[in-house]
Design an enzyme around this catalytic site. Sequence first.
Site, short mmCIF file in Angstrom:
data_model
loop_
_atom_site.label_atom_id
_atom_site.label_comp_id
_atom_site.label_asym_id
_atom_site.label_seq_id
_atom_site.Cartn_x
_atom_site.Cartn_y
_atom_site.Cartn_z
NE ARG A 30 -3.62 -2.18 2.78
CZ ARG A 30 -3.35 -3.30 3.43
NH1 ARG A 30 -2.16 -3.46 4.01
NH2 ARG A 30 -4.25 -4.26 3.53
CG HIS B 118 -6.21 -8.73 1.13
ND1 HIS B 118 -6.40 -9.23 -0.13
CD2 HIS B 118 -5.92 -7.41 0.96
CE1 HIS B 118 -6.23 -8.28 -1.02
NE2 HIS B 118 -5.93 -7.17 -0.39
NE ARG C 159 -3.17 -3.54 -1.33
CZ ARG C 159 -2.64 -4.34 -0.40
NH1 ARG C 159 -1.33 -4.47 -0.31
NH2 ARG C 159 -3.42 -5.02 0.43
CE1 TYR D 125 -6.40 -7.37 -6.78
CE2 TYR D 125 -6.38 -8.75 -4.82
CZ TYR D 125 -6.16 -7.53 -5.43
OH TYR D 125 -5.72 -6.46 -4.69
CG HIS E 281 -5.06 0.54 -3.89
ND1 HIS E 281 -4.47 0.42 -2.65
CD2 HIS E 281 -6.06 -0.39 -3.92
CE1 HIS E 281 -5.09 -0.51 -1.95
NE2 HIS E 281 -6.05 -1.03 -2.70
CE LYS F 294 -6.70 -0.61 4.63
NZ LYS F 294 -8.02 -0.88 4.00
#
Length: 333
Positions: free
Chosen positions: A162, A285, A262, A294, A259, A187
């Site tokens: 990120r 994730h 990414r 994806y 992004h 995150k």
Amino acid sequence: MRRTNDLAVLIEGWFTDRLMKHRGVSSNTIASYRDTFRLLFAFAQTRLGRSPSQLTLRDLDAPFIGAFLEDLETKRSASARTRNLRLTAIRSFFRYAAFEEPAHSAHIQRVLAIPSKRCDKRQLQFLTRPEIEAILDCTDRSTWLGRRDYTLLLLAAQMGLRVSEIIDLDRDSVMLGQGAHVQCVGKGRKERSTPLTKVAQQALRRWLKEPGKRGATALFPNMHGGSLSADGVQALLNKYVAKAREHCVSLRSKRVSPHVLRHSAAMELLQAGVDCSVIALWLGHEAMETTLTYHHAHLELKVSALAKLKPYERAKAERFRPSDRLLEFLNAL
């Protein structure tokens, strides 16, 4: 446990005790939640005629929150996606309030029951290998800035970091040698290690030999030795994408952001046959559902799945031949 109907105390406790201290959420999330409640309190001041410090938890009931969300869409022209983002922040606060104010459980549950609004899902954007190479080729590696930008963009495209993770990297985050990897904080303040490709290792070795700007510790500092901002990364990416579009026609129809790089890293892993669970760990994730998006975007996977199906074959036309009369009689019995 706190027993108070003071909304200000609840809000302060939610931000400081829950979000910042215990959950350790990112600064971007904090800013998003803060802006949501600024808008909510401005709406309350107009609708109820009371300042934020005069509000109580009871004032923020389900009809009021519904009116606020409707106001966002009608008067502020917010999209359904933005409306849902604001609702997510409100739900997070009310889940916290449910523990702090159990006496208001019914009131809180009615707010938590407000549904999200359905919105069109945008098609996931990603770049192909030739498009990424076209962007990297536009960096001038004879200059310090060009070498920094090349290494940064290469890392973003191959590792899927990120933008917040990239700008927070320092020189000590890079571990070269056997098991070369980069340590980053994602995150929720969760640390993870991402392995480096041979090309990325070579680029980082060269980059780490560069003299630091004014004693900078950031892996990718700005010209003054400070950390790059997210806007700064977007700006340098825009510069090289604009150059690459001159000779890479497919880039002209794509909006490229950090992004998107990414996403491109994830798509390359998927195309190489890497399992989704591994890609989820690679990207940091929390939910597998995020990684499964994806699959929906990868057209080649769908084409290969279609190729495995048995095609519909047209039956050979045969000339009509009436059956024997005696057999027809027997079949009719």
